[in-house]
Motif scaffolding. Structure first.
Motif, PDB file in Angstrom:
ATOM      1  N   ALA A  68       0.803  -1.223   0.000  1.00 59.35           N
ATOM      2  CA  ALA A  68       0.000   0.000   0.000  1.00 59.35           C
ATOM      3  C   ALA A  68       0.836   1.273   0.000  1.00 59.35           C
ATOM      4  O   ALA A  68       0.283   2.376   0.003  1.00 59.35           O
ATOM      5  CB  ALA A  68      -0.936  -0.002   1.205  1.00 59.35           C
ATOM      6  N   ALA A  69       2.148   1.144  -0.010  1.00 55.86           N
ATOM      7  CA  ALA A  69       3.011   2.332   0.032  1.00 55.86           C
ATOM      8  C   ALA A  69       3.148   2.973  -1.346  1.00 55.86           C
ATOM      9  O   ALA A  69       3.207   2.288  -2.368  1.00 55.86           O
ATOM     10  CB  ALA A  69       4.389   1.960   0.563  1.00 55.86           C
ATOM     11  N   THR A  70       3.205   4.286  -1.362  1.00 55.50           N
ATOM     12  CA  THR A  70       3.553   5.050  -2.568  1.00 55.50           C
ATOM     13  C   THR A  70       4.811   5.850  -2.252  1.00 55.50           C
ATOM     14  O   THR A  70       5.239   5.941  -1.099  1.00 55.50           O
ATOM     15  CB  THR A  70       2.417   5.999  -2.986  1.00 55.50           C
ATOM     16  N   CYS A  71       5.418   6.437  -3.293  1.00 56.50           N
ATOM     17  CA  CYS A  71       6.656   7.174  -3.043  1.00 56.50           C
ATOM     18  C   CYS A  71       6.868   8.269  -4.076  1.00 56.50           C
ATOM     19  O   CYS A  71       6.184   8.326  -5.104  1.00 56.50           O
ATOM     20  CB  CYS A  71       7.852   6.220  -3.024  1.00 56.50           C
ATOM     21  N   ALA A  72       7.826   9.116  -3.776  1.00 56.62           N
ATOM     22  CA  ALA A  72       8.272  10.153  -4.713  1.00 56.62           C
ATOM     23  C   ALA A  72       9.773  10.326  -4.531  1.00 56.62           C
ATOM     24  O   ALA A  72      10.256  10.488  -3.401  1.00 56.62           O
ATOM     25  CB  ALA A  72       7.550  11.471  -4.449  1.00 56.62           C
ATOM     26  N   TRP A  73      10.515  10.285  -5.635  1.00 52.67           N
ATOM     27  CA  TRP A  73      11.964  10.433  -5.601  1.00 52.67           C
ATOM     28  C   TRP A  73      12.333  11.832  -6.068  1.00 52.67           C
ATOM     29  O   TRP A  73      11.958  12.260  -7.163  1.00 52.67           O
ATOM     30  CB  TRP A  73      12.628   9.395  -6.499  1.00 52.67           C
ATOM     31  N   ASP A  74      13.047  12.557  -5.235  1.00 53.86           N
ATOM     32  CA  ASP A  74      13.530  13.898  -5.562  1.00 53.86           C
ATOM     33  C   ASP A  74      15.016  13.795  -5.864  1.00 53.86           C
ATOM     34  O   ASP A  74      15.845  13.721  -4.940  1.00 53.86           O
ATOM     35  CB  ASP A  74      13.272  14.853  -4.399  1.00 53.86           C
ATOM     36  N   GLU A  75      15.353  13.798  -7.142  1.00 54.02           N
ATOM     37  CA  GLU A  75      16.757  13.619  -7.542  1.00 54.02           C
ATOM     38  C   GLU A  75      17.625  14.784  -7.101  1.00 54.02           C
ATOM     39  O   GLU A  75      18.790  14.599  -6.725  1.00 54.02           O
ATOM     40  CB  GLU A  75      16.839  13.431  -9.056  1.00 54.02           C
ATOM     41  N   SER A  76      17.077  15.996  -7.108  1.00 55.35           N
ATOM     42  CA  SER A  76      17.876  17.167  -6.759  1.00 55.35           C
ATOM     43  C   SER A  76      18.298  17.146  -5.292  1.00 55.35           C
ATOM     44  O   SER A  76      19.369  17.638  -4.930  1.00 55.35           O
ATOM     45  CB  SER A  76      17.089  18.453  -7.049  1.00 55.35           C
ATOM     46  N   LEU A  77      17.473  16.550  -4.434  1.00 57.37           N
ATOM     47  CA  LEU A  77      17.770  16.477  -3.004  1.00 57.37           C
ATOM     48  C   LEU A  77      18.270  15.103  -2.579  1.00 57.37           C
ATOM     49  O   LEU A  77      18.641  14.912  -1.419  1.00 57.37           O
ATOM     50  CB  LEU A  77      16.520  16.835  -2.182  1.00 57.37           C
ATOM     51  N   ASN A  78      18.242  14.145  -3.518  1.00 60.73           N
ATOM     52  CA  ASN A  78      18.621  12.769  -3.218  1.00 60.73           C
ATOM     53  C   ASN A  78      17.787  12.214  -2.057  1.00 60.73           C
ATOM     54  O   ASN A  78      18.292  11.574  -1.139  1.00 60.73           O
ATOM     55  CB  ASN A  78      20.111  12.671  -2.887  1.00 60.73           C
ATOM     56  N   ARG A  79      16.467  12.480  -2.140  1.00 59.80           N
ATOM     57  CA  ARG A  79      15.581  12.063  -1.056  1.00 59.80           C
ATOM     58  C   ARG A  79      14.379  11.292  -1.609  1.00 59.80           C
ATOM     59  O   ARG A  79      13.836  11.616  -2.665  1.00 59.80           O
ATOM     60  CB  ARG A  79      15.079  13.243  -0.236  1.00 59.80           C
ATOM     61  N   LEU A  80      14.006  10.276  -0.849  1.00 58.09           N
ATOM     62  CA  LEU A  80      12.854   9.446  -1.179  1.00 58.09           C
ATOM     63  C   LEU A  80      11.790   9.659  -0.108  1.00 58.09           C
ATOM     64  O   LEU A  80      12.049   9.467   1.081  1.00 58.09           O
ATOM     65  CB  LEU A  80      13.260   7.973  -1.225  1.00 58.09           C
ATOM     66  N   THR A  81      10.600  10.052  -0.539  1.00 59.58           N
ATOM     67  CA  THR A  81       9.482  10.230   0.386  1.00 59.58           C
ATOM     68  C   THR A  81       8.512   9.074   0.213  1.00 59.58           C
ATOM     69  O   THR A  81       8.047   8.804  -0.896  1.00 59.58           O
ATOM     70  CB  THR A  81       8.766  11.560   0.135  1.00 59.58           C
ATOM     71  N   LEU A  82       8.217   8.390   1.317  1.00 63.13           N
ATOM     72  CA  LEU A  82       7.306   7.256   1.322  1.00 63.13           C
ATOM     73  C   LEU A  82       6.052   7.621   2.088  1.00 63.13           C
ATOM     74  O   LEU A  82       6.112   8.294   3.129  1.00 63.13           O
ATOM     75  CB  LEU A  82       7.965   6.046   1.983  1.00 63.13           C
ATOM     76  N   VAL A  83       4.912   7.154   1.566  1.00 57.67           N
ATOM     77  CA  VAL A  83       3.628   7.427   2.213  1.00 57.67           C
ATOM     78  C   VAL A  83       2.851   6.120   2.311  1.00 57.67           C
ATOM     79  O   VAL A  83       2.785   5.348   1.336  1.00 57.67           O
ATOM     80  CB  VAL A  83       2.800   8.466   1.418  1.00 57.67           C
ATOM     81  N   HIS A  84       2.282   5.866   3.488  1.00 63.04           N
ATOM     82  CA  HIS A  84       1.504   4.638   3.710  1.00 63.04           C
ATOM     83  C   HIS A  84       0.270   4.990   4.539  1.00 63.04           C
ATOM     84  O   HIS A  84       0.366   5.817   5.465  1.00 63.04           O
ATOM     85  CB  HIS A  84       2.356   3.600   4.443  1.00 63.04           C
ATOM     86  N   PRO A  85      -0.890   4.379   4.247  1.00 60.70           N
ATOM     87  CA  PRO A  85      -2.115   4.734   4.979  1.00 60.70           C
ATOM     88  C   PRO A  85      -2.053   4.454   6.476  1.00 60.70           C
ATOM     89  O   PRO A  85      -2.780   5.089   7.250  1.00 60.70           O
ATOM     90  CB  PRO A  85      -3.190   3.877   4.292  1.00 60.70           C
ATOM     91  N   GLU A  86      -1.204   3.530   6.908  1.00 64.23           N
ATOM     92  CA  GLU A  86      -1.078   3.231   8.338  1.00 64.23           C
ATOM     93  C   GLU A  86       0.173   3.861   8.953  1.00 64.23           C
ATOM     94  O   GLU A  86       0.125   4.368  10.080  1.00 64.23           O
ATOM     95  CB  GLU A  86      -1.035   1.721   8.564  1.00 64.23           C
ATOM     96  N   ALA A  87       1.274   3.833   8.232  1.00 65.10           N
ATOM     97  CA  ALA A  87       2.548   4.305   8.788  1.00 65.10           C
ATOM     98  C   ALA A  87       2.756   5.800   8.634  1.00 65.10           C
ATOM     99  O   ALA A  87       3.636   6.377   9.283  1.00 65.10           O
ATOM    100  CB  ALA A  87       3.702   3.556   8.135  1.00 65.10           C
ATOM    101  N   GLY A  88       1.962   6.448   7.761  1.00 68.99           N
ATOM    102  CA  GLY A  88       2.148   7.873   7.529  1.00 68.99           C
ATOM    103  C   GLY A  88       3.255   8.142   6.521  1.00 68.99           C
ATOM    104  O   GLY A  88       3.474   7.362   5.597  1.00 68.99           O
ATOM    105  N   GLN A  89       3.984   9.229   6.709  1.00 69.23           N
ATOM    106  CA  GLN A  89       4.993   9.680   5.741  1.00 69.23           C
ATOM    107  C   GLN A  89       6.374   9.741   6.374  1.00 69.23           C
ATOM    108  O   GLN A  89       6.521  10.077   7.544  1.00 69.23           O
ATOM    109  CB  GLN A  89       4.614  11.062   5.205  1.00 69.23           C
ATOM    110  N   VAL A  90       7.372   9.393   5.565  1.00 68.31           N
ATOM    111  CA  VAL A  90       8.762   9.554   5.982  1.00 68.31           C
ATOM    112  C   VAL A  90       9.576   9.968   4.770  1.00 68.31           C
ATOM    113  O   VAL A  90       9.306   9.531   3.647  1.00 68.31           O
ATOM    114  CB  VAL A  90       9.323   8.245   6.596  1.00 68.31           C
TER     115      VAL A  90
END
Length: 249
Positions: A68-90
């Motif tokens: 159920a997780a989705t994500c977004a990769w920001d190449e300029s910041l070298n950061r991966l954002t993960l979102v899950h309906p139970e775990a929230g965002q990191v």
């Protein structure tokens, strides 16, 4: 055949998160860019610097809530954002040991205590951590997914299959006949290598992370356990949603 590329999907962190792209550039003998670059190892993992089998990592077949997780990769910041309906965002830098701790904390909300516990993020030296060791890209058909949806009486999200390229305009299961053939997608050319044998991960609803459809049983009723094909890039080129797809040879 009047087929087009409907969408491109990558999964930077194996089994955890998905991100749709409008375009990307394929390179000969390489994986889809930023697909399965990292994976989460666990207490029983046996790792080296190269590619290792999928059993060494957290997977949706073991815990369907990962699906159920989705994500977004920001190449300029070298950061991966993960979102899950139970775990929230990191939001993490996957190569940072400090951020790996934040990911493990986030996973603790959805990873069961009775399973081997996650220990950190793994990145191979010169390979993506796809299920097969070869530099292959998965290709799937919207028509085949629709055919299965009709058989179960329920709309099956394409994200159950965690595929890379989705093709519109084929007949159901037409892609099964592509093995050994060259296809062109946009400016790139690929050689189709084999069909993809599926596992229980596809039983999970990617919106809820709960198993709700016996996808393997439906496939087996058709006489097989395959969905989609693996292909190897044999000519560099940019691809984008809406590009024509054709069988060359």
């Amino acid at each position: 055949m009047n087929a087009t590329l409907d969408c491109i999907i990558r999964h930077p962190l194996k089994a955890i998160g998905r991100e749709e792209l409008s375009r990307t550039t394929l390179a000969r003998g390489r994986w889809l860019p930023m697909d399965r670059v990292w994976a989460v190892a666990h207490e029983r993992s046996k790792l080296d610097r190269g590619w290792v089998p999928k059993a060494n990592f957290l997977r949706g077949v073991t815990e369907p809530r990962l699906m159920a997780a989705t994500c977004a990769w920001d190449e300029s910041l070298n950061r991966l954002t993960l979102v899950h309906p139970e775990a929230g965002q990191v939001s993490i830098c996957p190569d940072s040991e400090v951020d790996a701790t934040a990911l493990l904390d986030w996973l603790s909300h959805i990873w069961p205590e009775h399973l081997p516990q996650p220990t950190g993020i793994h990145r191979a030296a010169d390979a993506n951590l796809t299920d097969a060791p070869d530099p292959w890209i998965s290709i799937n058909s919207l028509a085949s997914n629709q055919a299965l949806s009709q058989r179960v009486g329920k709309n099956l999200s394409i994200h159950r299959w965690r595929g890379n390229l989705w093709i519109r305009g084929l007949t159901s299961w037409e892609e099964k006949g592509w093995v050994g053939k060259e296809i062109r997608v946009g400016a790139a050319a690929l050689r189709v290598r084999c069909e993809i044998t599926r596992c229980k991960a596809t039983m999970a609803n990617p919106d809820t992370g709960r198993r709700d459809v016996d996808t393997l049983g439906v496939l087996q009723a058709l006489g097989h356990q395959e969905f989609g094909v693996y292909a190897e890039v044999i000519q560099d080129g940019e691809i984008a949603a809406g590009d024509p797809v054709e069988v060359v040879t």
